[in-house]
Enzyme design. Structure first.
Site, PDB file in Angstrom:
ATOM      1  N   SER A   1       0.860  -1.184   0.000  1.00 19.62           N
ATOM      2  CA  SER A   1       0.000   0.000   0.000  1.00 19.62           C
ATOM      3  C   SER A   1       0.894   1.232   0.000  1.00 19.62           C
ATOM      4  CB  SER A   1      -0.958  -0.010   1.194  1.00 19.62           C
ATOM      5  OG  SER A   1      -0.256  -0.254   2.392  1.00 19.62           O
TER       6      SER A   1
ATOM      7  N   HIS B   1       3.757  -0.932   3.746  1.00 15.37           N
ATOM      8  CA  HIS B   1       3.027   0.318   3.477  1.00 15.37           C
ATOM      9  C   HIS B   1       4.075   1.409   3.254  1.00 15.37           C
ATOM     10  CE1 HIS B   1      -0.281   3.290   3.924  1.00 15.37           C
ATOM     11  NE2 HIS B   1       0.582   4.012   4.610  1.00 15.37           N
TER      12      HIS B   1
ATOM     13  N   HIS C   1      -7.461   8.702   5.476  1.00 18.88           N
ATOM     14  CA  HIS C   1      -7.075   8.859   6.878  1.00 18.88           C
ATOM     15  C   HIS C   1      -8.144   9.749   7.495  1.00 18.88           C
ATOM     16  CE1 HIS C   1      -2.564   7.764   6.572  1.00 18.88           C
ATOM     17  NE2 HIS C   1      -3.234   7.218   5.589  1.00 18.88           N
TER      18      HIS C   1
ATOM     19  N   PHE D   1      12.075  15.383  10.523  1.00 17.05           N
ATOM     20  CA  PHE D   1      10.771  14.737  10.595  1.00 17.05           C
ATOM     21  C   PHE D   1      10.781  13.666  11.693  1.00 17.05           C
ATOM     22  CE2 PHE D   1       7.409  12.290   8.106  1.00 17.05           C
ATOM     23  CZ  PHE D   1       6.442  13.263   8.281  1.00 17.05           C
TER      24      PHE D   1
ATOM     25  N   ASP E   1      -2.657  15.155  15.490  1.00 17.99           N
ATOM     26  CA  ASP E   1      -1.918  16.121  16.320  1.00 17.99           C
ATOM     27  C   ASP E   1      -2.360  17.514  15.914  1.00 17.99           C
ATOM     28  OD1 ASP E   1      -0.073  14.446  17.745  1.00 17.99           O
ATOM     29  OD2 ASP E   1       0.919  14.079  15.817  1.00 17.99           O
TER      30      ASP E   1
ATOM     31  N   GLU F   1       1.112   5.560   0.676  1.00 16.61           N
ATOM     32  CA  GLU F   1       0.482   6.724   1.315  1.00 16.61           C
ATOM     33  C   GLU F   1       0.860   8.018   0.594  1.00 16.61           C
ATOM     34  OE1 GLU F   1       0.390   6.602   5.604  1.00 16.61           O
ATOM     35  OE2 GLU F   1       0.983   8.703   5.679  1.00 16.61           O
TER      36      GLU F   1
END
Ligand code: FAD
Length: 279
Positions: free
Chosen positions: A10, A260, A71, A210, A103, A12
């Site tokens: 998958s 993913h 999401h 990050f 967040d 993203e």
């Protein structure tokens, strides 16, 4: 309708902010469809800030004949707004959600009627039964705000008990953390697939910045090697491909149920890693 690859992959994406970004992502997706993803997921900004872009990208993926997951984060959300968005997603034909707390930027009051992702999973199940396949987030290296490793594992268990079908992990470069997490989840009898999230390494500063924010550990040897390359982008990419392909090999050999990819809306690294893996 495209046929997914036998080993579940998958990918993203995040919703682009500009018309040029939308165009670029269309081309990136077409290239990435070569690996026949089981589904592509689209992130959802804090407090619903990207909702229109997320839903628009999900619509495009579905129209391209590929499975799509939206999401869906709940920080700052109310039951009424979530109910409304679930109805929209259902009407769009979405069958898969990656359900998160999310967040908020510091200084934002959280508010809202949901405290944790488990509250959202429970609400979605109560409202929509089994209309959606629900994935949740897992943290093999422990979520940065967790009170303890044990508390974090129990928070994960609460999401599964609330009705999650599976999980996708935060990215990591230490496969031991992932395999240990699987053992701990098994010991609690959770019995859901936990798919490792893979972050290709394409840039050193971006990755280091990050990772600090999301609590993903960059092992010392990777950090130092990346720093030693300085601005030499070609060496960083070559090293990153080797490291991440090795990681994926270890994960597959150890029984990971899929991979993913956090594509960062780029195709080259994910395609090269999958090609090296023979996928
Ligand atoms: P939760 O599972 O609710 O956990 C949050 C914290 O609360 C953890 O420290 C946990 O230990 C603790 N906790 C949970 N339940 C309890 C309890 N009952 N009592 C005490 N403590 C508790 N963010 C976005 O904004 N948009 C996205 O699209 C997005 N996609 C993501 C996809 C993946 C695969 C992953 C791994 C993360 C993603 N994130 C996204 C980031 C995520 O929103 C943050 O990591 C966020 O801080 C936690 O979300 P969560 O769903 O894991 O929260």
């Amino acid at each position: 309708m495209h046929q997914a690859a036998p080993f579940p992959l998958s990918i993203e994406f995040f919703p682009p902010k500009t018309p040029e970004g939308v165009e670029k992502l269309r081309a990136v997706r077409q290239r990435l469809y070569a690996i026949k993803p089981e589904f592509c997921s689209v992130t959802y900004g804090a407090g619903g800030s990207t909702q229109a872009g997320t839903f628009a990208t999900v619509r495009e993926i579905l129209a391209e004949g590929v499975g799509a997951a939206s999401h869906f984060s709940c920080v700052g959300a109310t039951k009424a707004t979530v109910r409304e968005q679930l109805a929209t997603l259902k009407a769009m034909g979405v069958k898969r959600l990656v359900t998160l707390r999310g967040d908020l930027p510091s200084g934002y009051g959280a508010g809202g009627e949901f405290h944790y992702a488990s509250d959202l999973v429970e609400f979605i199940r109560a409202e929509t039964g089994h209309d959606f396949h629900i994935e949740v987030a897992a943290y093999p290296e422990i979520h940065p705000q967790a009170k303890s490793a044990e508390a974090d594992l129990h928070a994960f268990a609460a999401k599964v008990k609330a009705g999650a079908n599976g999980a996708i992990t935060q990215y990591f470069y230490n496969s031991d953390a992932y395999f240990r997490f699987l053992e701990d989840a098994d010991a609690l009898g959770l019995g859901v697939p936990v798919v490792p999230g893979i972050m290709p390494i394409t840039s050193s500063t971006q990755l280091l910045r990050f990772s600090d924010a999301c609590g993903a550990e960059i092992p010392r040897w990777i950090r130092l090697r990346l720093q030693s390359f300085g601005d030499d982008a070609a060496s960083i990419k070559a090293f990153g491909l080797d490291v991440v392909t090795d990681l994926c090999e270890q994960l597959r050999a150890g029984g990971a149920p899929g991979l993913h990819f956090y594509s960062m809306n780029q195709s080259a690294a994910t395609l090269e890693i999958c090609s090296r893996l023979g996928l």
